[in-house]
Design an enzyme around this catalytic site. Structure first.
Site, mmCIF file in Angstrom:
data_model
loop_
_atom_site.group_PDB
_atom_site.id
_atom_site.type_symbol
_atom_site.label_atom_id
_atom_site.label_comp_id
_atom_site.label_asym_id
_atom_site.label_seq_id
_atom_site.Cartn_x
_atom_site.Cartn_y
_atom_site.Cartn_z
ATOM 1 N N LYS A 74 0.835 -1.071 0.165
ATOM 2 C CA LYS A 74 -0.101 0.002 0.026
ATOM 3 C C LYS A 74 0.986 1.146 0.119
ATOM 4 O O LYS A 74 2.006 1.193 0.742
ATOM 5 C CB LYS A 74 -0.756 -0.038 1.177
ATOM 6 C CG LYS A 74 -1.752 1.324 1.198
ATOM 7 C CD LYS A 74 -3.010 0.812 2.274
ATOM 8 C CE LYS A 74 -3.913 2.309 2.430
ATOM 9 N NZ LYS A 74 -5.169 2.113 3.500
ATOM 10 N N SER A 149 -10.048 2.226 2.471
ATOM 11 C CA SER A 149 -8.980 2.854 1.478
ATOM 12 C C SER A 149 -8.211 1.915 0.842
ATOM 13 O O SER A 149 -7.475 2.382 -0.261
ATOM 14 C CB SER A 149 -8.519 4.025 2.285
ATOM 15 O OG SER A 149 -7.515 3.223 3.219
ATOM 16 N N SER A 173 -10.454 -0.028 6.632
ATOM 17 C CA SER A 173 -9.902 0.096 5.455
ATOM 18 C C SER A 173 -8.951 -1.157 4.896
ATOM 19 O O SER A 173 -8.778 -1.447 3.845
ATOM 20 C CB SER A 173 -9.065 1.041 5.150
ATOM 21 O OG SER A 173 -9.583 2.389 5.131
HETATM 22 N N1 GLN Z 1 -13.715 4.719 5.500
HETATM 23 C C1 GLN Z 1 -13.039 5.346 6.496
HETATM 24 C C2 GLN Z 1 -12.752 6.653 6.562
HETATM 25 O O1 GLN Z 1 -13.047 7.099 5.366
HETATM 26 C C3 GLN Z 1 -11.969 4.362 7.108
HETATM 27 C C4 GLN Z 1 -10.770 4.613 6.187
HETATM 28 C C5 GLN Z 1 -9.709 3.518 6.619
HETATM 29 O O2 GLN Z 1 -9.807 2.691 7.291
HETATM 30 N N2 GLN Z 1 -8.510 4.301 6.374
HETATM 31 O O3 GLN Z 1 -11.992 7.352 7.239
#
Ligand code: GLN
Length: 477
Positions: A74, A149, A173
């Site tokens: 990532k 994400s 995410s």
């Molecule tokens: N969807 C959540 C957010 O937008 C979690 C994202 C994440 O876990 N990085 O913050």
């Protein structure tokens, strides 16, 4: 070759059925031919070099299970000498001068980095549409999102573009893209994996973990990345077990808690059906099911969407065109430099969250928002504490729906609502997993399993037992 798990690939490498260079080239060819947009940077030269070294180690019997296995990293983990962008224009020109601890550990394990995976900008999002490098497509249906994400990571694994991938989970995410793409992912207990060199979104919530085809593969990768790190003051100095050791334990007598709040209004029928069928499967394996309640989980969304923006507004202040990040051309003075650099460098969702966070932390509103959110965070954690007095593991859906259409969420709040089942575990710091549990209208459904602190071994064992009994994890787009 790309349908094989890490465990199978390691066997193939050891038996000289193929070399790591051949395996790496196979994945690179697939990546180059793919239009899923799963990668921001392809590190083909590094990959081939690492594969050559791995082949030497395998030839001289100095290899481990991970030696020579190609993976997607990532783009939130710093990688020495390689662009690390967090999918933001802000860091489009950032070449990391050092390795994140996770990157370092993966290198030490003899792995092969194929490239840096696409993601939502600074890990903010649930659809991978906020990336500066464009949206990622779901290989099950390219009109749909892969989740976010860690969308690029999930697609790399589901699309057969890498053997596994790394991800980070601040509010879902790892689990949500794993769920939407039909793969396995685990978010460990907060403090289990070092955050050093992981570009910070919300420091009290961020945690790294693997996205893989199977629970066994997740155990193999977690073995490599878990552990105390003196460079991260929030990493915890407790012993790291061998996560592959207990995979075959019986789960006879396991108590599963189903929170009634996770099966209420808003849950798609097809998803609910798949989850209940999976729970039946566990009963057949000897588990006992109990209804439980997490009464404060209804506060998870408002709590998380105060805490996370507050922390990110502080973390991202270093992206000012001076210390880090994009710098505008010809600034007239210092204020113009800050203002234009940040205006140009950040995308819309990131700006929205910085503004919400700055507002909530301001002197006049701190008590009303930030302090209140910290209190409800405590209530949410307490719910879990009570629940784990009665059950060994909590199960439910990861996401209220299967993957939704690209571009279908027009306002940010409806996207936030999609995180309803994943956020509370991050607020409590608990470990949680997503495993493939069925299909609904031909799209994957993920089952969420939440464990008590440091119960990664148990979660992986439960998941592995399920995967010995079912073949949802083996289905591909
Ligand atoms: N969807 C959540 C957010 O937008 C979690 C994202 C994440 O876990 N990085 O913050």
């Amino acid at each position: 070759m790309h349908d094989k798990t890490i465990a199978e690939l390691a066997q193939g490498l050891k038996n000289k059925e193929f070399s790591s260079v051949e395996l790496t080239q196979h994945y690179l060819d697939r990546i180059n031919a793919s239009d899923l947009n799963a990668f921001i940077t392809i590190t083909d030269e590094i990959a081939i070099k690492q594969a050559q070294v791995a082949d030497q180690h395998i030839a001289s019997s100095q290899s481990t299970t991970l030696t020579g296995i190609p993976y997607a990293h990532k783009d939130i983990f710093c990688t020495h000498g390689v662009k690390t962008s967090a999918a933001s224009k802000m860091l489009d020109n950032f070449i990391a001068p050092y390795d994140a601890t996770v990157s370092h550990k993966l290198n030490q394990s003899g792995l092969v980095m194929l490239g840096k995976a696409n993601m939502d900008e600074f890990a903010m999002g649930s659809s991978n549409e906020s990336s500066f490098y464009g949206a990622v497509k779901n290989p099950w249906d390219t009109n749909k999102v892969p989740g976010g994400s860690s969308g690029g990571s999930a697609v790399a694994v589901a699309g057969g573009l890498s053997a596994f991938a790394t991800g980070t989970d601040t509010g879902g995410s790892i689990r949500q893209p794993a769920s939407l793409c039909g793969i396995t992912g685990i978010k460990p207990t907060y403090g289990r994996v070092s955050r050093y060199g992981m570009i910070a979104y919300a420091s009290s919530l961020d945690q790294a973990g693997p996205l893989t085809k199977t629970a066994e593969d997740s155990a193999i990768v977690l073995n490599a990345i878990a552990g105390f790190d003196e460079k991260d003051s929030t990493s915890v100095d407790t012993e790291v077990p061998d996560y592959t050791q207990n995979l075959n334990d019986s789960i006879q007598g396991l108590t599963i808690g189903l929170p009634k709040e996770f099966f209420a209004e808003g849950l798609d029928d097809g998803v609910a059906k798949a989850i209940m069928a999976a729970v039946k499967e566990f009963e057949a394996l000897g588990a006992v099911v109990k209804e439980i309640s997490l009464p404060n989980s209804k506060y998870a969304i408002p709590t998380y969407y105060i805490v996370a923006p507050c922390e990110c507004s502080s973390n991202l202040s270093r992206m000012d065109g001076v210390r880090f990040g994009h710098r505008c051309t010809d600034p007239t003075d210092l204020e113009d430099l800050y203002l234009r650099s940040r205006t140009e460098g950040f995308g819309e969702e990131v700006k929205r969250r910085i503004m919400i966070g700055t507002y909530a932390l301001s002197a006049g509103y701190y008590d009303a928002y930030y302090l209140k959110a910290q209190k409800t965070r405590h209530l949410i954690s307490n719910d879990f504490k009570e629940a784990f007095k009665k059950v060994d593991v909590i199960m439910g859906p990861v996401s209220p729906t299967t993957a939704f259409d690209l571009g279908s969420f027009k306002d940010p709040v409806s996207m936030y609502l999609a995180d309803i089942y994943t956020l509370s575990t991050n607020l409590a710091g608990l470990p949680a997993m997503s495993i493939p549990a069925g299909l609904s209208q031909k799209m994957p459904v993920g089952l969420q399993m939440i464990g008590n602190y440091w119960s990664e071994s148990k979660l992986l064992n439960i998941a592995h037992q399920f995967q010995q009994q079912t073949d949802w994890h083996a289905q591909t787009p």
